[in-house]
Design an enzyme around this catalytic site. Structure first.
Site, PDB file in Angstrom:
ATOM      1  N   HIS A   1       0.831  -1.200   0.000  1.00  0.00           N
ATOM      2  CA  HIS A   1       0.000   0.000   0.000  1.00  0.00           C
ATOM      3  C   HIS A   1       0.866   1.251   0.000  1.00  0.00           C
ATOM      4  CE1 HIS A   1      -3.231  -2.775   1.204  1.00  0.00           C
ATOM      5  NE2 HIS A   1      -4.057  -1.835   0.770  1.00  0.00           N
TER       6      HIS A   1
ATOM      7  N   LYS B   1      -0.577   4.950   4.516  1.00  0.00           N
ATOM      8  CA  LYS B   1      -1.501   4.038   5.197  1.00  0.00           C
ATOM      9  C   LYS B   1      -1.048   3.841   6.637  1.00  0.00           C
ATOM     10  CE  LYS B   1      -3.986  -0.315   4.712  1.00  0.00           C
ATOM     11  NZ  LYS B   1      -5.262   0.394   4.952  1.00  0.00           N
TER      12      LYS B   1
END
Length: 239
Positions: free
Chosen positions: A135, A139
């Site tokens: 990600h 995040k």
């Protein structure tokens, strides 16, 4: 439909764009600078609340929407230690709540594929299971909620697996998850079954946030005027 968005960051803005394109109205947008507007009166003006806030705010946001008797869907991860408490409260208040670790329609189809593959592989214990998730570097939680959901699905079908771990040195009873954070990656998840003779892998790779936003708006459309505790499985597969 009138929508309240809690968490007006990149995801919130993507949700707003898609909701407006589908003919909906945004009646409330909560961000860091206007937290004083987050109250029962304002939430009551909406037909559905969409929460993509931060882990520390999610539980409070959901409970407030339940108190406002406004259906709420949440895609915020990192707060699930309180999920059972929230679900019980929602039932007691006869409101509606839907949580998904990932609202992407493709990911939720991937969940179904993952469950079916886990069932097929249950009898083949020579395969070791590991996962990779990648990600963007903003995040906040690791592993991702989607990775945890995938791991929990596998554990429910595999007698030899009891937990997941980020520690690659732990026992074979755990599913090892490699959580990587890099650049602006929307989200990639890979599940591997490895033996000495071959590897079976399934993969989902998101190309943009629009897929998550579209799924969230579709879930909001689905939950309007409903009561109960739901998941994206209900949205996709209930009649």
């Amino acid at each position: 439909m009138k929508i309240a968005i809690l968490g007006y960051g990149k995801m919130g803005k993507a949700i707003e764009k898609i909701a407006l394109s589908r003919g909906h109205q945004i009646v409330l947008k909560i961000h860091r600078e206007n937290q004083e507007q987050l109250n029962i009166e304002n939430l009551s003006r909406a037909d559905v609340v969409i929460d993509f806030s931060i882990p520390d705010s999610a539980k409070k946001n959901i409970l407030l929407a339940i108190d406002a008797n406004t259906p709420i869907i949440s895609g915020t991860t990192g707060w699930l230690d309180s999920y059972d408490e929230v679900a019980k409260y929602c039932t007691e208040k006869n409101s509606a709540f839907l949580y998904a670790s990932n609202f992407s329609l493709g990911v939720n189809l991937f969940f179904e594929l993952n469950k079916n593959l886990a069932k097929l592989m249950k009898a083949h214990q020579e395969y070791q299971i590991d996962m990779t998730e990648i990600h963007h570097n903003q995040k906040l939680d690791a592993p991702s909620g989607t990775a945890i959901s995938l791991a929990e699905q596998i554990i429910s079908e595999n007698n030899n697996k009891s937990d997941w771990t980020l520690d690659t040195t732990n026992s074979d009873e755990q599913i090892k998850i490699d959580a990587q954070r890099a650049g602006n990656v929307p989200g990639t998840h890979v599940v591997n079954y490895r033996s000495e003779i071959d590897t079976i892998s399934i993969k989902h790779e998101a190309h943009s946030r629009e897929g998550f936003a579209l799924g969230a708006v579709i879930a909001a459309e689905w939950i309007e005027n409903k009561k109960g505790i739901f998941s994206m499985h209900d949205v996709l597969f209930s009649s």
